[in-house]
Scaffold this motif. Structure first.
Motif, PDB file in Angstrom:
ATOM      1  N   CYS A   1       0.805  -1.230   0.000  1.00  0.00           N
ATOM      2  CA  CYS A   1       0.000   0.000   0.000  1.00  0.00           C
ATOM      3  C   CYS A   1       0.836   1.277   0.000  1.00  0.00           C
ATOM      4  N   GLY A   2       2.139   1.176   0.269  1.00  0.00           N
ATOM      5  CA  GLY A   2       3.002   2.347   0.236  1.00  0.00           C
ATOM      6  C   GLY A   2       3.117   3.098   1.548  1.00  0.00           C
ATOM      7  N   ASP A   3       2.401   2.667   2.587  1.00  0.00           N
ATOM      8  CA  ASP A   3       2.503   3.325   3.892  1.00  0.00           C
ATOM      9  C   ASP A   3       3.905   3.138   4.469  1.00  0.00           C
ATOM     10  N   PHE A   4       4.350   4.123   5.256  1.00  0.00           N
ATOM     11  CA  PHE A   4       5.609   3.999   5.982  1.00  0.00           C
ATOM     12  C   PHE A   4       5.278   3.670   7.425  1.00  0.00           C
ATOM     13  N   LEU A   5       5.994   2.678   7.976  1.00  0.00           N
ATOM     14  CA  LEU A   5       5.705   2.206   9.328  1.00  0.00           C
ATOM     15  C   LEU A   5       6.969   2.210  10.174  1.00  0.00           C
ATOM     16  N   SER A   6       6.785   2.332  11.474  1.00  0.00           N
ATOM     17  CA  SER A   6       7.914   2.435  12.398  1.00  0.00           C
ATOM     18  C   SER A   6       8.558   1.078  12.631  1.00  0.00           C
ATOM     19  N   GLY A   7       9.708   0.875  12.063  1.00  0.00           N
ATOM     20  CA  GLY A   7      10.520  -0.291  12.325  1.00  0.00           C
ATOM     21  C   GLY A   7       9.964  -1.601  11.819  1.00  0.00           C
ATOM     22  N   SER A   8      10.708  -2.668  12.106  1.00  0.00           N
ATOM     23  CA  SER A   8      10.347  -3.985  11.600  1.00  0.00           C
ATOM     24  C   SER A   8       9.066  -4.518  12.226  1.00  0.00           C
ATOM     25  N   ARG A   9       8.889  -4.291  13.514  1.00  0.00           N
ATOM     26  CA  ARG A   9       7.669  -4.774  14.173  1.00  0.00           C
ATOM     27  C   ARG A   9       6.430  -4.093  13.591  1.00  0.00           C
ATOM     28  N   GLY A  10       6.524  -2.788  13.369  1.00  0.00           N
ATOM     29  CA  GLY A  10       5.406  -2.059  12.795  1.00  0.00           C
ATOM     30  C   GLY A  10       5.033  -2.574  11.415  1.00  0.00           C
ATOM     31  N   LEU A  11       6.045  -2.846  10.596  1.00  0.00           N
ATOM     32  CA  LEU A  11       5.782  -3.354   9.252  1.00  0.00           C
ATOM     33  C   LEU A  11       5.181  -4.759   9.308  1.00  0.00           C
ATOM     34  N   ARG A  12       5.723  -5.632  10.155  1.00  0.00           N
ATOM     35  CA  ARG A  12       5.182  -6.995  10.260  1.00  0.00           C
ATOM     36  C   ARG A  12       3.738  -6.973  10.754  1.00  0.00           C
ATOM     37  N   ASP A  13       3.472  -6.194  11.798  1.00  0.00           N
ATOM     38  CA  ASP A  13       2.099  -6.111  12.315  1.00  0.00           C
ATOM     39  C   ASP A  13       1.150  -5.547  11.263  1.00  0.00           C
ATOM     40  N   HIS A  14       1.594  -4.525  10.552  1.00  0.00           N
ATOM     41  CA  HIS A  14       0.784  -3.910   9.500  1.00  0.00           C
ATOM     42  C   HIS A  14       0.433  -4.950   8.426  1.00  0.00           C
ATOM     43  N   TYR A  15       1.425  -5.705   7.990  1.00  0.00           N
ATOM     44  CA  TYR A  15       1.206  -6.721   6.957  1.00  0.00           C
ATOM     45  C   TYR A  15       0.177  -7.743   7.416  1.00  0.00           C
ATOM     46  N   GLN A  16       0.300  -8.174   8.661  1.00  0.00           N
ATOM     47  CA  GLN A  16      -0.607  -9.202   9.167  1.00  0.00           C
ATOM     48  C   GLN A  16      -2.013  -8.659   9.400  1.00  0.00           C
ATOM     49  N   ILE A  17      -2.124  -7.468   9.976  1.00  0.00           N
ATOM     50  CA  ILE A  17      -3.434  -6.937  10.371  1.00  0.00           C
ATOM     51  C   ILE A  17      -4.144  -6.280   9.191  1.00  0.00           C
ATOM     52  N   LYS A  18      -3.488  -5.338   8.526  1.00  0.00           N
ATOM     53  CA  LYS A  18      -4.162  -4.590   7.463  1.00  0.00           C
ATOM     54  C   LYS A  18      -4.351  -5.416   6.198  1.00  0.00           C
ATOM     55  N   HIS A  19      -3.344  -6.224   5.857  1.00  0.00           N
ATOM     56  CA  HIS A  19      -3.399  -6.960   4.594  1.00  0.00           C
ATOM     57  C   HIS A  19      -3.730  -8.441   4.767  1.00  0.00           C
TER      58      HIS A  19
END
Length: 93
Positions: free
Chosen positions: A13-31
């Protein structure tokens, strides 16, 4: 600028997220992606190739400025107020 601040970009989606945990959580929850896919996305974002900019170009100067600013902000965030520093060091009377 986002990378200097420690943010990683989601490739879906192109969003910027804080660190590796933020990106992993985003991938799992949002996508709704699996954990393994989220880890692979983190690896891809973390090891992304950055374009080379010769030292005198505008983008190189900006990148250096952003890096310095991020370091100053991190130092300011970690610096304790004088009373807390005294308590930490045992200088409390």
């Amino acid at each position: 600028k986002q990378r200097v601040a420690g943010r990683l970009q989601c490739s879906l989606c192109g969003d910027f997220l804080s660190g590796s945990r933020g990106l992993r959580d985003h991938y799992q929850i949002k996508h709704g992606q699996k954990y393994e896919d989220a880890k692979a996305a983190h690896t891809a974002a973390h090891t992304a190739i950055m374009p080379y900019a010769p030292p005198q170009t505008v983008i190189a100067v900006l990148a250096r400025m952003w890096t310095e600013r991020a370091a100053e902000e991190e130092l300011a965030r970690r610096t304790l107020p004088p009373a807390l520093a005294a308590a930490r060091d045992g200088d409390v009377v």
